[in-house]
Structures are given as structure tokens and as C-alpha cells.
Design a protein around this motif. Structure first.
Motif, PDB file in Angstrom:
ATOM      1  N   ASP A  46     -24.017  21.437  18.770  1.00 42.61           N
ATOM      2  CA  ASP A  46     -25.018  21.432  19.846  1.00 42.61           C
ATOM      3  C   ASP A  46     -24.994  22.767  20.573  1.00 42.61           C
ATOM      4  N   ARG A  47     -23.775  23.202  20.861  1.00 36.03           N
ATOM      5  CA  ARG A  47     -23.598  24.473  21.577  1.00 36.03           C
ATOM      6  C   ARG A  47     -24.143  25.633  20.729  1.00 36.03           C
ATOM      7  N   LEU A  48     -23.882  25.560  19.439  1.00 36.18           N
ATOM      8  CA  LEU A  48     -24.317  26.631  18.543  1.00 36.18           C
ATOM      9  C   LEU A  48     -25.842  26.726  18.496  1.00 36.18           C
TER      10      LEU A  48
ATOM     11  N   LEU B 112     -17.592  23.741  12.331  1.00 37.49           N
ATOM     12  CA  LEU B 112     -18.899  23.416  11.760  1.00 37.49           C
ATOM     13  C   LEU B 112     -19.037  21.923  11.462  1.00 37.49           C
ATOM     14  N   GLU B 113     -17.957  21.173  11.716  1.00 36.24           N
ATOM     15  CA  GLU B 113     -18.025  19.708  11.557  1.00 36.24           C
ATOM     16  C   GLU B 113     -17.862  19.017  12.902  1.00 36.24           C
ATOM     17  N   ASP B 114     -17.989  19.796  13.986  1.00 35.35           N
ATOM     18  CA  ASP B 114     -17.810  19.246  15.331  1.00 35.35           C
ATOM     19  C   ASP B 114     -19.184  19.174  16.021  1.00 35.35           C
TER      20      ASP B 114
ATOM     21  N   ARG C  12     -16.167  34.697  11.641  1.00 34.09           N
ATOM     22  CA  ARG C  12     -14.728  34.852  11.922  1.00 34.09           C
ATOM     23  C   ARG C  12     -13.982  33.524  12.005  1.00 34.09           C
ATOM     24  N   PHE C  13     -14.709  32.399  12.025  1.00 38.70           N
ATOM     25  CA  PHE C  13     -14.000  31.121  12.000  1.00 38.70           C
ATOM     26  C   PHE C  13     -13.237  31.026  10.692  1.00 38.70           C
ATOM     27  N   VAL C  14     -11.952  30.761  10.780  1.00 39.89           N
ATOM     28  CA  VAL C  14     -11.146  30.727   9.565  1.00 39.89           C
ATOM     29  C   VAL C  14     -11.474  29.475   8.751  1.00 39.89           C
TER      30      VAL C  14
ATOM     31  N   PHE D 200      -9.262  26.180   4.535  1.00 37.42           N
ATOM     32  CA  PHE D 200     -10.447  25.685   5.243  1.00 37.42           C
ATOM     33  C   PHE D 200     -10.004  24.794   6.394  1.00 37.42           C
ATOM     34  N   TYR D 201      -8.825  24.205   6.243  1.00 36.70           N
ATOM     35  CA  TYR D 201      -8.174  23.432   7.309  1.00 36.70           C
ATOM     36  C   TYR D 201      -6.696  23.809   7.286  1.00 36.70           C
TER      37      TYR D 201
END
Ligand SMILES: Nc1ncnc2c1ncn2[C@@H]1O[C@H](COP(=O)(O)OP(=O)(O)OP(=O)(O)O)[C@@H](O)[C@H]1O
Length: 616
Positions: free
Chosen positions: A128-130, A121-123, A114-116, A400-401
Motif C-alpha cells: 500500500d505504501r509503495l 514485496l509480500e507485505d 536494494r531489498f535483499v 530471498f528469505y
């Protein structure tokens, strides 16, 4: 991003409820069976102790044989429960674990879908959290095991403590009070362990990265040629050592704490047993009482340990689940299908209005106020030096951004107001860094349009257009040949086919075939589609594209200016703005950057041509 800040104990309780809910959704009947077994296991110990007392007192009191027969029969039944129930429980626990982990994993990856855009995915903090969230898909099963362990321990404890209290309230008090420090210490260790896992997360992720790199076939060429093996292995081991050191520190602390606690508990039970010997000597206890007392002291101690361990397990799993929940919280909510309006076909064109963009506040501006109009039906070309921002611009078009400032309008509507999936359905693309999936040739093409997955005619048509059909047909299993040597094509190693490796240019044609599957889309983005192609194929590609896409909107990015000269409009990106625009002829007449680059490339070809003639 705002992560939860509530106290760990409170948030553990909150997550506990959700964990049980998740287990319930995944495996309700198994949970009921598990609960029943835990009740049986939790109560059988006390029942056995009292039945033993009945048998012993009956035998000493010389009662009739028939009177001790029923307690013996029930004791045998309880033995059966003790033997078989844990086996069934183990099966049920594993089953619940499997099902709950499946549900959790599915939920996690649905959330990621659901992330637009690509920012998350570049953070590194999010990654780390994922990683921890991925590990915590096993938390629901683990939590349930802990929670039911608490129930089992409590049932057993209530029975044993009650039995002990009937014989000696004082000893009961000593044994229970001796267990309190254990609870406190275990909670502390759990919290420290949880924090330690968070602290070593980045090191573990880096270690995994080095490990994957060292076994990656693609990286193997450079690793071997540049002799990078020892260097990368050294870094991998250093990361592992750092993580090990943190774990060791905690293990040592835990060892010390637990040793003290065990000594305390042994001291308490020894005091109890001493009291029992004295009381039995004075004739205050029957032999049956002694047997219940011994079983109750042991039962209370093991029940307390069970309770502490189960509580710790449940607590740790609940803390771990915080990562899972945090990822889910960070994703936008799912949009109900009924609320999605289709994106209308492009009629007028796409306008970039004063678009400013940088990848984050720490990065420089890539685009500094880009204004351009892409008329519907036109082929436009985007050119500029390396790093000018051409790929960034098309990534913004695909959402994507989001532009940092300014807007992108699709027939006048800001694309942020359009459903991103429907917007993307209207686009086809060959990205500069397209993916080479470890799939079969057919699947590798079909990823461009999944509705063609089983449609051999469409796949073949796309492959023919991309000029890769003949090469695929010649493969050992044709379109079903795996384009990787990572897996076997068949079910197992013996007699199975292994896949093949395509050349760079062949892969580029596969990527083109993907795009051809969407040849009717509104906007086709081609980011360096011909960089790996031979001269004939490149020429062929552009001719075909022109014919197929005639009258449709296309955006072409290429450093080979010969390939873009036929575009309806050429935009030159420089210093984050559109520095020049026009047709090939207009830009040559302008005598600016485009004209300079074009003459430079043309001169290169000319001089090679002349050199070739001289040599010949
Ligand atoms: N995901 C990203 N995060 C941070 N910076 C990025 C990212 N992608 C690209 N950049 C930076 O943005 C700038 C523009 O990159 P972009 O890929 O758009 O250039 P380009 O014009 O397509 O270059 P090329 O011709 O080399 O392909 C570069 O300075 C690059 O380092």
C-alpha cells in the motif's frame, strides 16, 4: 517497520526541504527561470495599479502628454509580462515536473532493487505504501509549484496590502483577518485528504487488481469458462464505490467550508468598497486613489486565495512525499562498490545447520531444523510431498528469505555475511514459477545472463542446448520475435508484426536456455525443470545436464523420481526435516518413504504399460 510519527506540519516542512533538493538536482536552470518569472508575475499587479493611478491622476491634473507617456509605456510592458510570463512558466513547470518525476522514480526503483529478499514485496502494508510512493514521484514538481506560488502570492500580497494600508489600515485589517479562517480550514482539509488517500489505498489497489485481471489474456480462459466476468467486475465496482464514498464525504465537507469562506471574503471586500464610496464622497480620495483601492482590494483577495491554494498544494505534496521517504527509509543503504568482496568459488560445499523457517510469525513452521550438506561438485536431489518446503529451502539458499533460526554456510561462511548479489552471481536457476516476460525470444533467454544480451552466438548455443533453437528460428522474426501479443514488435500498429504465444513446454525450454547461459556457475538450482516437457525432451534434458554440469554442484527438485535416481545424493523432506538421505540404491534398501513413492510411480508406469498391451 517503523514509519515516521512526527506531527504532519513538522514532517511537511522536513520533506519540503528534501523535495526542493530533489527538484534542484533534476532541473536547476529551469528552476532559476521559474523563480524569476514568479517574481515578475508576483510584482507586476501592484506596479500596474500604481501606474494606472499615475496615468489617471496625471490626466485629471491636466499634466503634459509626455508625462503620462512613460507610465503608459511601462503598463504596456507589464501587459506583455502578464500575457507571456504564464506561458513560459507553464512550460518550465512541466519541464521541472518531468525531470523531477524521472529522478524520483529512478530513486524509488533503485531503492526497491536494494531489498535483499522478498518479504517486503509480500507485505500488504508495504505494498500500500509503495503504491502511494509511486504516485508521489510527481510530488517534487507539485511541491515546487506550491512553494513558488507562496512566493508569488506573498510578493503580490505585500504590495497590495501595503498599498491598501496606505489608503485605509482599517480595511486592510478586515480583509486580512477575514482570510485567516481560510488558511486554517484548508490545512485541516489537506490533512483529512491525505488520511483519506491512505485509508482508501488498499481498496484502490484491489480495484486495480480486479481491473488488470479482467483484461489479462492469461486469466481470460478461466474468466470466460467459469463466467467470472460479472463476479470480478462486481468486486471491482464495489471497491471503486467504497473509495468514491470516502472521496465524496470529503468533497462535501470541503464544499461547505469553502462556501462559508468565500462568503466571508465577499463580506470583507464589500465592507471595504462601502468605506471607499463614503470616503471618496467626502473628498478624502482622488480618482487615482479609488483605482488603486479597487485594484488593491481585489489583488489582496486573489493574492490571499493564491497563497492559501499554493500553501495547500505544497503541504499536500510534502505529506504525500512521506510515503516516498518511508520506502527509501525501509531499504538498506547502497553498498559502495569498493566495499563489496567477491564471493569465493564453492570448494567444500553448502551446509544447512539446524535451519528453521516460517514465512512470518503468523505462519506455521515450514522447516523445523533441517541439517544437510551439499558437497561441492555433487548433484543432489530434493524430494517430498507438495508443500513439504523444497522450493522454500532453495529460496533460502538464494537469500530471498533469511532462516528464522540456524544458518546456511557457504564453505563454512554464513551466507548472511556474503554480499547477496555476488552470491547470486554464483548461482543459476530454473524456478518452478519462472517468468514468461513480454519480451522478444532473444531477450527472454538473455535475462538469464545479461552479458549475453547482444551475443547471438551465446544465445543460440543456450537455445540449442535447451532444444528450443529450431522453434525460435521458425518464428517470423526469429530470435527478435516477441513472445507476447501485448505489444507490437515495430514502432506502431500499421504494418507492424505482432508477437507469438509459445506453448507451456516451449516456455520451459526458454527458462532452461536461461539457465544454460550460466552453465559454468557454481550452483545450479533446477526446481521442477521438466514438468512441462515431453518424455523424450525430459530424458534428453537430464542427460545433457549431467554432461554439462558434471563435476559442478546441482540441486534438482522433481516429483518424477525417475529423473532424480541418478543424483549423487537424494534428500527426502518430510514434516520440515530431512527424513531420509542417500543414493537411490541406499534409499530403496532403506524401504522408507522414498522406496514407497518410487514403487508407487513405477507401478503406475507398469500398469499403464500392461493396460496398453491388453488394449493393443
Ligand atoms: N511466500 C510465501 N508466503 C507464505 N507461505 C508460503 C510462501 N511460499 C510458500 N509458502 C508455504 O510454505 C509451504 C512450503 O511451500 P513450498 O513451495 O516450499 O513447498 P514445495 O515442497 O516446493 O511444494 P510443491 O511440491 O507443491 O512445489 C507451503 O505450505 C506454502 O503454503
Amino acid at each position: 517497520m517503523r514509519w515516521a510519527t512526527a506531527g504532519p506540519a513538522l514532517s511537511a516542512v522536513r520533506h519540503g526541504g528534501r523535495l526542493v533538493g530533489l527538484c534542484g538536482r533534476a532541473a536547476m536552470p529551469a528552476i532559476w527561470g521559474y523563480l524569476l518569472l514568479e517574481i515578475l508575475i508576483g510584482t507586476q499587479g501592484v506596479a500596474a495599479a500604481w501606474l494606472t493611478k499615475a496615468v489617471i491622476d496625471g490626466l485629471i491634473g491636466r499634466v503634459r502628454f509626455a508625462d503620462v507617456l512613460w507610465p503608459v509605456a511601462v503598463l504596456s510592458l507589464l501587459g506583455l509580462v502578464r500575457g507571456v510570463a504564464p506561458l513560459i512558466r507553464r512550460y518550465l513547470v512541466a519541464e521541472i515536473d518531468r525531470r523531477a518525476a524521472l529522478t524520483a522514480q529512478d530513486g524509488l526503483f533503485k531503492a526497491i532493487e536494494r531489498f535483499v529478499g522478498l518479504e517486503r514485496l509480500e507485505d500488504p502494508a508495504f505494498l500500500d505504501r509503495l503504491r502511494l510512493a509511486q504516485q508521489s514521484v510527481f510530488a517534487p514538481g507539485g511541491f515546487l509549484e506550491g512553494a513558488f506560488g507562496i512566493l508569488r502570492g506573498t510578493l503580490s500580497l505585500v504590495g497590495f496590502i501595503g498599498s491598501l494600508a496606505l489608503i485605509s489600515p482599517m480595511v486592510t485589517g478586515i480583509v486580512v483577518i477575514a482570510a485567516v479562517p481560510g488558511f486554517v480550514a484548508e490545512f485541516r482539509v489537506s490533512r483529512r485528504r491525505h488520511k483519506m488517500f491512505m485509508d482508501i489505498g488498499p481498496a484502490q489497489r484491489r480495484e486495480l487488481f480486479y481491473a488488470n485481471l479482467l483484461t489479462d489474456a492469461q486469466a481470460a480462459k478461466e474468466i470466460r469458462l467459469f463466467r467470472l466476468g460479472p463476479f470480478l467486475r462486481g468486486r471491482m465496482i464495489a471497491e471503486r464505490r467504497a473509495a468514491n464514498a470516502a472521496k465524496r464525504r470529503l468533497d462535501r465537507r470541503e464544499l461547505g467550508t469553502q462556501t462559508v469562506l468565500v462568503l466571508l471574503s465577499i463580506l470583507a471586500s464589500s465592507a471595504g468598497l462601502l468605506w471607499m464610496v463614503v470616503a471618496a464622497g467626502r473628498g478624502q480620495l482622488t480618482i487615482g486613489d479609488v483605482s488603486v483601492f479597487i485594484a488593491a482590494v481585489a489583488g489582496t483577495q486573489s493574492g490571499l486565495t493564491d497563497l492559501i491554494v499554493s500553501t495547500t498544494v505544497a503541504y499536500q505534496q510534502a505529506l504525500m512525499f512521506e510515503h516516498y521517504e518511508a520506502v527509501l527509509r525501509a531499504t538498506p543503504p547502497a553498498v559502495p562498490a569498493s566495499a563489496v568482496r567477491p564471493v569465493p568459488a564453492l570448494r567444500d560445499g553448502i551446509r544447512l545447520r539446524d535451519v528453521w523457517f516460517r514465512y512470518s510469525d503468523d505462519h506455521d513452521w515450514v522447516l523445523r531444523g533441517v541439517d544437510l550438506f551439499i558437497p561441492a561438485g555433487a548433484t543432489i536431489a530434493l524430494i517430498g510431498a507438495n508443500g513439504a518446503g523444497k522450493s522454500t529451502l532453495v529460496k533460502l539458499l538464494c537469500r530471498f528469505y533469511e532462516p528464522t533460526r540456524g544458518a546456511i554456510l557457504w564453505d563454512g561462511t554464513d551466507i548472511r555475511r556474503l554480499p547477496h548479489e555476488e552470491l547470486r552471481d554464483r548461482m543459476g536457476a530454473v524456478f518452478q514459477d519462472f517468468m514468461a516476460y513480454d519480451f522478444s525470444a532473444a531477450d527472454n533467454i538473455a535475462v538469464g545472463e545479461l552479458s549475453a544480451l547482444d551475443d547471438e552466438v551465446r544465445l543460440r548455443e543456450a537455445a540449442e542446448l535447451a532444444g528450443i533453437h529450431d522453434a525460435i528460428s521458425a518464428l517470423p522474426r526469429g530470435y527478435r520475435t516477441l513472445l507476447t501479443r501485448m505489444f507490437f514488435a515495430g514502432p506502431g500498429p500499421v504494418g507492424s508484426d505482432v508477437g507469438v504465444i509459445l506453448s507451456g513446454g516451449q516456455w520451459q525450454r526458454i527458462a532452461l536456455a536461461r539457465a544454460y547461459l550460466r552453465q559454468d556457475c557454481d550452483v545450479m538450482i533446477l526446481d521442477e525443470p521438466s514438468s512441462g516437457l515431453d518424455a523424450d525432451t525430459e530424458h534428453d534434458l537430464h542427460t545433457r545436464l549431467r554432461n554439462i554440469r558434471s563435476g559442478r554442484t546441482s540441486i534438482l527438485i522433481s516429483h518424477r523420481l525417475g529423473a532424480v535416481r541418478d543424483a549423487d545424493l537424494i534428500f527426502v523432506l518430510h514434516d520440515g526435516v530431512i527424513a531420509e538421505q542417500g543414493t537411490h540404491a541406499q534409499l530403496l534398501a532403506l524401504d522408507g518413504d522414498y522406496a514407497r513413492m518410487f514403487s508407487l510411480q513405477a507401478a503406475g508406469y507398469q500398469s499403464e504399460h500392461h493396460t496398453g498391451e491388453r488394449v493393443g
